[in-house]
Structures are given as structure tokens and as C-alpha cells.
Enzyme design. Structure first.
Site, mmCIF file in Angstrom:
data_model
loop_
_atom_site.group_PDB
_atom_site.id
_atom_site.type_symbol
_atom_site.label_atom_id
_atom_site.label_comp_id
_atom_site.label_asym_id
_atom_site.label_seq_id
_atom_site.Cartn_x
_atom_site.Cartn_y
_atom_site.Cartn_z
ATOM 1 N N SER A 104 0.909 -1.192 0.110
ATOM 2 C CA SER A 104 0.098 0.191 -0.093
ATOM 3 C C SER A 104 0.819 1.217 -0.065
ATOM 4 C CB SER A 104 -1.017 -0.107 1.116
ATOM 5 O OG SER A 104 -0.254 -0.031 2.284
ATOM 6 N N CYS B 100 7.478 6.332 9.577
ATOM 7 C CA CYS B 100 7.193 5.934 10.754
ATOM 8 C C CYS B 100 8.342 6.198 11.575
ATOM 9 C CB CYS B 100 6.658 4.557 10.638
ATOM 10 S SG CYS B 100 7.829 3.333 10.331
ATOM 11 N N CYS C 172 8.566 -1.759 5.856
ATOM 12 C CA CYS C 172 7.875 -0.529 5.237
ATOM 13 C C CYS C 172 8.428 -0.376 3.872
ATOM 14 C CB CYS C 172 8.236 0.850 6.174
ATOM 15 S SG CYS C 172 7.330 0.614 7.557
ATOM 16 N N ARG D 64 -3.453 8.821 -1.517
ATOM 17 C CA ARG D 64 -3.109 9.430 -0.036
ATOM 18 C C ARG D 64 -1.944 10.141 -0.281
ATOM 19 N NH1 ARG D 64 -2.049 4.737 3.691
ATOM 20 N NH2 ARG D 64 -1.352 3.575 1.928
ATOM 21 N N TYR E 237 17.562 7.122 19.289
ATOM 22 C CA TYR E 237 18.374 6.043 20.085
ATOM 23 C C TYR E 237 19.733 5.976 19.197
ATOM 24 C CZ TYR E 237 19.979 1.865 22.307
ATOM 25 O OH TYR E 237 20.731 1.009 23.003
ATOM 26 N N GLU F 29 10.185 2.390 2.719
ATOM 27 C CA GLU F 29 11.496 2.911 2.948
ATOM 28 C C GLU F 29 12.612 1.814 2.938
ATOM 29 O OE1 GLU F 29 8.471 5.965 4.831
ATOM 30 O OE2 GLU F 29 8.791 3.829 4.367
ATOM 31 N N CYS G 42 11.127 3.770 10.699
ATOM 32 C CA CYS G 42 11.970 4.071 9.553
ATOM 33 C C CYS G 42 12.956 5.444 9.817
ATOM 34 C CB CYS G 42 10.948 4.444 8.369
ATOM 35 S SG CYS G 42 10.352 2.882 7.638
#
Length: 130
Positions: free
Chosen positions: A28, A88, A54, A82, A126, A56, A91
Site C-alpha cells: 500500500s 514511521c 515498510c 493518499r 536512540y 522505505e 523508519c
């Protein structure tokens, strides 16, 4: 700030990629990334209930397999019109770790596309490496 021609081309390539496949819950999102030598790499997400990469992350693997070196910009585009999707959290962290100088094309507060540094999207990521 307006997008560069290369950044606009990434949007076009990712959009063409997601529009070229049938509408699916499993695939998607498409992504496109630009390498420092000018090559563009594309990929799509792979949804699965056990987890999946994902778009990416698929692009990062594709670029690495092609010995792309540094990636300078990346964008993700959702299916069904979209448009531009922000990376996210996972990523963002991976992009920061593997390509700390990369920019991501996202929508600004007015809904316009803009390219921002990954550190701007994840200012306190992190740090797994010393």
C-alpha cells in the site's frame, strides 16, 4: 522551501510505482530514494501479520544491493491517492542510523511538500553506536 527537481522526481517515481500495482492491503506504500551518484531506487512495503518492511526499508535494501552508497533523499507515497506519507518511527530511526545526512520529503504544516533532514524528524533518536 520549494522542492528541488530531484526531490520532485522522487515523488513522481514513487507515485508511478504505487500506481502501477493493483490496489492491495499487502502493498500500500511505495518509496523512492536518491543516491549521491544520482540513481533513484524504488520499492513497496510488504504487509504481513507477522510484521513486514515498510517501503522505505525495502528501498534501503535495494539501494544497498546495488552498492548505492549514501542516500540523500527519500519519500513515501500511499496508494489510493493518499499522497506523501511521513516516515514511521522505526523508519526514522533506521534512516538516522544508516544515512544520517538524508532528507525526507514530508508535508509541512500547510500540507505542502518539503524536504527536511532526518535529524529534524527524529531529534533525539536512540544511539546504538558509540
Amino acid at each position: 522551501m520549494p522542492l528541488s527537481q530531484e526531490e520532485s522526481t522522487l515523488i513522481e517515481r514513487a507515485t508511478a510505482t504505487i500506481n502501477s500495482i493493483p490496489i492491495s492491503e499487502d502493498y500500500s506504500v511505495a518509496s523512492a530514494a536518491l543516491s549521491s551518484d544520482g540513481r533513484i531506487f524504488t520499492g513497496v512495503n510488504v504487509y504481513h501479520f507477522t510484521g513486514g518492511p515498510c517501503a522505505e526499508l525495502v528501498v534501503l535494501g535495494t539501494a544497498a544491493a546495488a552498492a548505492a552508497g549514501n542516500l540523500t533523499c527519500i519519500v513515501a507515497i500511499g496508494n489510493e491517492n493518499r499522497g506523501i506519507l511521513s516516515p514511521c518511527g522505526r523508519c526514522r530511526q533506521v534512516l538516522l542510523d544508516l544515512h544520517p545526512g538524508i532528507k525526507a520529503v514530508v508535508k509541512d504544516s500547510d500540507g505542502q511538500p518539503t524536504a527536511v533532514g532526518i535529524r529534524e524528524l527524529l531529534p533525539s533518536g536512540y544511539m546504538n553506536r558509540a
